[in-house]
Design a protein around this motif. Sequence first.
Motif, PDB file in Angstrom:
ATOM      1  N   LEU A 222      34.135  44.908  75.826  1.00 23.80           N
ATOM      2  CA  LEU A 222      33.152  44.866  76.056  1.00 23.80           C
ATOM      3  C   LEU A 222      32.073  46.514  75.502  1.00 23.80           C
ATOM      4  O   LEU A 222      32.416  46.999  75.863  1.00 23.80           O
ATOM      5  N   ARG A 223      31.052  45.886  74.533  1.00 22.28           N
ATOM      6  CA  ARG A 223      30.870  46.967  74.124  1.00 22.28           C
ATOM      7  C   ARG A 223      29.605  46.943  74.658  1.00 22.28           C
ATOM      8  O   ARG A 223      28.676  46.611  75.464  1.00 22.28           O
ATOM      9  N   LYS A 224      28.937  48.677  74.584  1.00 23.17           N
ATOM     10  CA  LYS A 224      28.162  49.239  75.041  1.00 23.17           C
ATOM     11  C   LYS A 224      26.751  49.180  73.804  1.00 23.17           C
ATOM     12  O   LYS A 224      27.117  48.574  72.694  1.00 23.17           O
TER      13      LYS A 224
ATOM     14  N   TYR B 268      34.401  48.615  84.533  1.00 27.39           N
ATOM     15  CA  TYR B 268      33.055  49.087  83.541  1.00 27.39           C
ATOM     16  C   TYR B 268      32.927  47.165  83.078  1.00 27.39           C
ATOM     17  O   TYR B 268      31.994  47.757  82.616  1.00 27.39           O
TER      18      TYR B 268
ATOM     19  N   ARG C 279      28.284  47.576  82.328  1.00 30.17           N
ATOM     20  CA  ARG C 279      27.626  47.030  81.182  1.00 30.17           C
ATOM     21  C   ARG C 279      26.935  45.772  81.203  1.00 30.17           C
ATOM     22  O   ARG C 279      26.092  45.278  81.292  1.00 30.17           O
TER      23      ARG C 279
ATOM     24  N   THR D 292      29.303  39.846  73.879  1.00 24.20           N
ATOM     25  CA  THR D 292      28.828  40.883  73.523  1.00 24.20           C
ATOM     26  C   THR D 292      30.237  41.738  73.330  1.00 24.20           C
ATOM     27  O   THR D 292      30.426  42.907  73.339  1.00 24.20           O
TER      28      THR D 292
ATOM     29  N   SER E 113      26.688  44.332  69.752  1.00 22.52           N
ATOM     30  CA  SER E 113      26.307  45.724  70.763  1.00 22.52           C
ATOM     31  C   SER E 113      24.563  45.316  71.587  1.00 22.52           C
ATOM     32  O   SER E 113      24.313  44.490  70.906  1.00 22.52           O
TER      33      SER E 113
END
Length: 367
Positions: free
Chosen positions: A365-367, A116, A120, A331, A335
Amino acid sequence: MKKNWIRIASLLAVAAIWIGLTAFAWFKPAAAVSESERRPLAQMPQLSGKMLLSGKFSEAFADYAVDQFPLRDTLRTVKAMFTYYVLGQKDNNGIYLSDGYAAKMDYPLDEYSVEYAADRFEALYESYLKDNGGKIYFAMVPDKGYYLADQAGVLSMDYGCLMHRMQERLPWATHIDLTDSLELSDYYRTDTHWQQPALGKVVQTLGDAMGFTPLTEIQTQVVSDEFYGVYAGQAAMPMKPDTLSYITFPGWEDVTVFSADTGKTAGLYDLEKIRSKDPYELFLSGNMAVQTVQNPHADPQKKLLIFRDSFGSSLGPWLSASYGEITLIDTRYVSPAMLERLVTFEGQDVLMLYSSLVLNSSGTLRK
């Protein structure tokens, strides 16, 4: 007859203690946060028919009672000491102690989390960095367990596998190995992070790879000899405090830090944070989504983007002496889709700096 009176007195004493503790729990003002655990505490739930019938009130009240129980911190310490010294367990709440250091038992390597995180970083590369024109570097900060787990006799993640997987997934970045530039004493005993004054070797390693001249003329300013980090509270064991210090260098007072989060400009260090629940936030005012650090005494043509977690807060001041402008991006708090509105990508070199703790638990961690 005498035995009966002893039994009655014992029952009365237990009842009195129970009633006293119950009354204290009911009527004392509820604490909002646990300073030792650095988390909000459950509050008294609102009593309603709907809550009672659904069973949610009893569940919420149970959480409230546990969090607000009298002498809670003392009882947590008793429980921790029983866990370590009587039961012989290696950890308490996932935190283990060895040689005066507390560390998180981060095991096993979560391959899904690593993938993941790599996804990112790949998305950032495709969206902003692929055509940016600057050089891209990736460096993993090993957590304390890399240096402590073996001697403590506890399980730890496969750090070699983690670094190898990042190299495979991020072939467009030059990978910088920091493991030989650190040792156990470079970390706080009671906290997650590395100590800022101890980062000379790390900065030298980064400078050799990235082509900048490291800062050499520094002074260390001690701000507290009573710093207790997050692991002290989580371990719930008596520990000696750390010394919290920061570095200064020629011209450091003129370095400015603009935070897009607040719209305000400040200095490298926010000494007001010393009195906050997390004094480590004195470095660059703590975790922020996007910050721009400008040094009028450094080469204005040398610019750097740093994608980072909290370890970057204390590293940033070191690098600010070598770059006219540094943009730090976290992040976990913004976003990536918003970055085109907040950051100008104009050929800067890029450093991705992330701790193994974040890589192994990358859901933040944001998408």
